[in-house]
Design a protein around this motif. Structure first.
Motif, mmCIF file in Angstrom:
data_model
loop_
_atom_site.group_PDB
_atom_site.id
_atom_site.type_symbol
_atom_site.label_atom_id
_atom_site.label_comp_id
_atom_site.label_asym_id
_atom_site.label_seq_id
_atom_site.Cartn_x
_atom_site.Cartn_y
_atom_site.Cartn_z
ATOM 1 N N VAL A 110 -14.743 -23.881 -9.553
ATOM 2 C CA VAL A 110 -14.673 -22.447 -9.844
ATOM 3 C C VAL A 110 -14.803 -22.259 -11.355
ATOM 4 O O VAL A 110 -13.868 -22.525 -12.107
ATOM 5 C CB VAL A 110 -13.368 -21.832 -9.325
ATOM 6 N N ALA A 111 -15.956 -21.791 -11.771
ATOM 7 C CA ALA A 111 -16.237 -21.667 -13.207
ATOM 8 C C ALA A 111 -15.781 -20.335 -13.779
ATOM 9 O O ALA A 111 -15.587 -20.215 -14.991
ATOM 10 C CB ALA A 111 -17.732 -21.848 -13.461
ATOM 11 N N GLY A 112 -15.625 -19.309 -12.951
ATOM 12 C CA GLY A 112 -15.311 -17.987 -13.467
ATOM 13 C C GLY A 112 -16.492 -17.400 -14.219
ATOM 14 O O GLY A 112 -17.651 -17.763 -13.986
ATOM 15 N N ARG A 113 -16.189 -16.491 -15.141
ATOM 16 C CA ARG A 113 -17.272 -15.912 -15.951
ATOM 17 C C ARG A 113 -17.778 -16.961 -16.945
ATOM 18 O O ARG A 113 -16.990 -17.660 -17.572
ATOM 19 C CB ARG A 113 -16.757 -14.682 -16.718
ATOM 20 N N VAL A 114 -19.082 -17.060 -17.064
ATOM 21 C CA VAL A 114 -19.676 -18.002 -18.019
ATOM 22 C C VAL A 114 -20.474 -17.228 -19.059
ATOM 23 O O VAL A 114 -21.001 -16.148 -18.782
ATOM 24 C CB VAL A 114 -20.581 -19.031 -17.308
#
Length: 331
Positions: A282-286
Motif C-alpha cells: 500500500v503506497a498511498g499517495r505518491v
C-alpha cells in the motif's frame, strides 16, 4: 467569461480519479476565462491549502468550505425525508451563500458541476447564470451496482442507500431538467441521462495529458500489478479487496515473484492493514504517479461497482501498458 466550478473535493494537480478530469478542465479554462472553484473540505487542512496554492498559480481562486457539523438527530431526520440521504450530506449553506454572493458581486456567466447531487447548491444564482452539468457518475447507477459488492464489505450506509434507489431516481429526473446543458462522461452515461431527463445529452469525455503520461524508456524490472484509485471513493476500496481476496491468491500461486501495489490516497489505517495482510503493498499517495505506471508490468482495474469512466485505464494506456495486460471486471 466568468465561470464557477463546484466540486465535492478540493481540486489539485496531484489528484487521482475523477478529480484529475476537473483539474485538466480548470487548466484549460483558466487560460481564457475568469475561473472560481468551490469545493467541500475533506478534513486534511495541509492538502487543502496546497490545493488552493496550486490553483492560485493558475490564476484561479479556490474556496474550500467545510460541510456543516450535523448531529445524529439531523441525520435521523434525513432518513425520514423524501430527498435522498446523500443530498442532505452534500448541502452546505456556507458554500451556497458564497457562490450566490460571487454571482451578485461579479455576475457569473456559467456554473459548472460534475455531480447532479450538487445541484441544490446553485439555488441562489440568478437566471442569467447558465447551469451546466457534466456528470461523472450517476448516483442511481452507482447504487444499483452495489449489488456486485459482497455484503460483508458494504458499510451500514451502503446497505441503507440501496433502499433509497427509487428516491434517487426521482431526484435525478427532476434535477437533470433544471440544468441548461447536460453532458455525460461517455456515450453510455449520456444515453442514461437522456433517458432519465428526456433531453439531449452530449459527451464531455475524461481526458489524459499525453504530454505527461508517457511510456518509460525501459521495461519494468519487477512483476508488479498496479491499481490506482482515490480510496475516499468506496468503489475503489471494494475493488482493492476483491482483487486481493478473489484474484491475487491464484496469481501469486502461479507467479510467486509478483507483487500488487495500491497507489492513491484515502485508505484508513484499518483497511490499509487488512490489505497489507492480504499481500498488497500500500503506497498511498505518491509524488510521481507517472513513474508508478511505468514501473508496473500489469495494470489491474477490478472495478465492479460505481459508475462513470475509469480515467486510470486511459492513464495506463498512455504510459504504455498494453491493452491485453489490463484486467477489468465489467458489470
Amino acid at each position: 467569461m466568468r465561470i464557477a466550478i463546484v466540486h465535492p473535493y478540493p481540486v489539485h494537480q496531484r489528484a487521482v480519479g475523477g478529480t484529475t478530469r476537473v483539474y485538466a478542465l480548470v487548466r484549460h479554462l483558466a487560460a481564457r476565462h475568469e475561473l472560481h472553484v468551490f469545493a467541500h473540505a475533506h478534513g486534511n487542512p495541509e492538502e487543502e491549502q496546497q490545493a488552493i496554492r496550486e490553483l492560485g498559480e493558475l490564476g484561479v481562486v479556490q474556496r474550500v468550505i467545510p460541510r456543516p457539523a450535523n448531529s445524529w438527530l439531523a441525520k435521523a431526520r434525513w432518513v425520514l425525508d423524501r430527498s435522498p440521504y446523500f443530498l442532505h450530506h452534500n448541502r452546505s449553506p456556507l458554500l451556497e451563500a458564497a457562490l450566490a454572493e460571487l454571482d451578485r458581486e461579479r455576475g457569473l456567466d456559467v456554473a459548472h458541476v460534475e455531480f447532479d447531487f450538487l445541484e441544490p447548491l446553485l439555488g441562489g444564482l440568478s437566471q442569467n447564470c447558465a447551469r451546466v452539468l457534466a456528470e461523472q457518475e450517476l448516483m442511481s447507477v452507482s447504487i444499483d451496482r452495489l449489488r456486485n459488492v459482497q455484503g460483508r464489505h458494504k458499510s451500514v450506509y451502503e446497505h441503507y442507500i440501496s433502499l433509497e434507489l427509487p428516491r434517487v431516481r426521482a431526484f435525478e429526473a427532476q434535477a437533470l431538467r433544471r440544468f441548461d446543458r447536460l453532458f455525460g462522461i461517455n456515450e453510455g452515461e449520456a444515453a442514461r441521462m437522456a433517458a432519465v431527463s428526456g433531453r439531449s445529452v452530449e459527451v464531455l469525455p475524461h481526458v489524459v495529458d499525453t504530454r505527461v503520461f508517457t511510456p518509460g524508456d525501459a521495461p519494468p524490472a519487477r512483476h508488479t500489478v498496479l491499481f490506482v484509485g482515490n480510496y475516499d471513493h468506496k468503489p475503489n476500496v471494494d475493488a482493492a479487496f476483491w482483487l486481493m481476496e478473489q484474484v491475487w491468491p491464484t496469481v501469486r500461486h502461479r507467479v510467486p515473484a509478483a507483487t500488487v501495489r495500491l497507489v492513491g490516497p484515502g485508505l484508513d489505517a484499518g483497511r490499509r492493514t487488512a490489505l497489507e495482510r492480504l499481500g498488497a503493498e500500500v503506497a498511498g499517495r505518491v509524488e510521481d504517479l507517472v513513474g508508478a505506471y511505468r514501473e508496473a508490468m500489469v495494470f489491474a482495474n477490478p472495478i465492479h461497482s460505481g459508475g462513470g469512466m475509469r480515467g486510470k485505464v486511459l492513464e495506463a494506456f498512455a504510459c504504455g501498458v498494453p491493452e491485453g495486460a489490463v484486467l477489468r471486471v465489467t458489470e
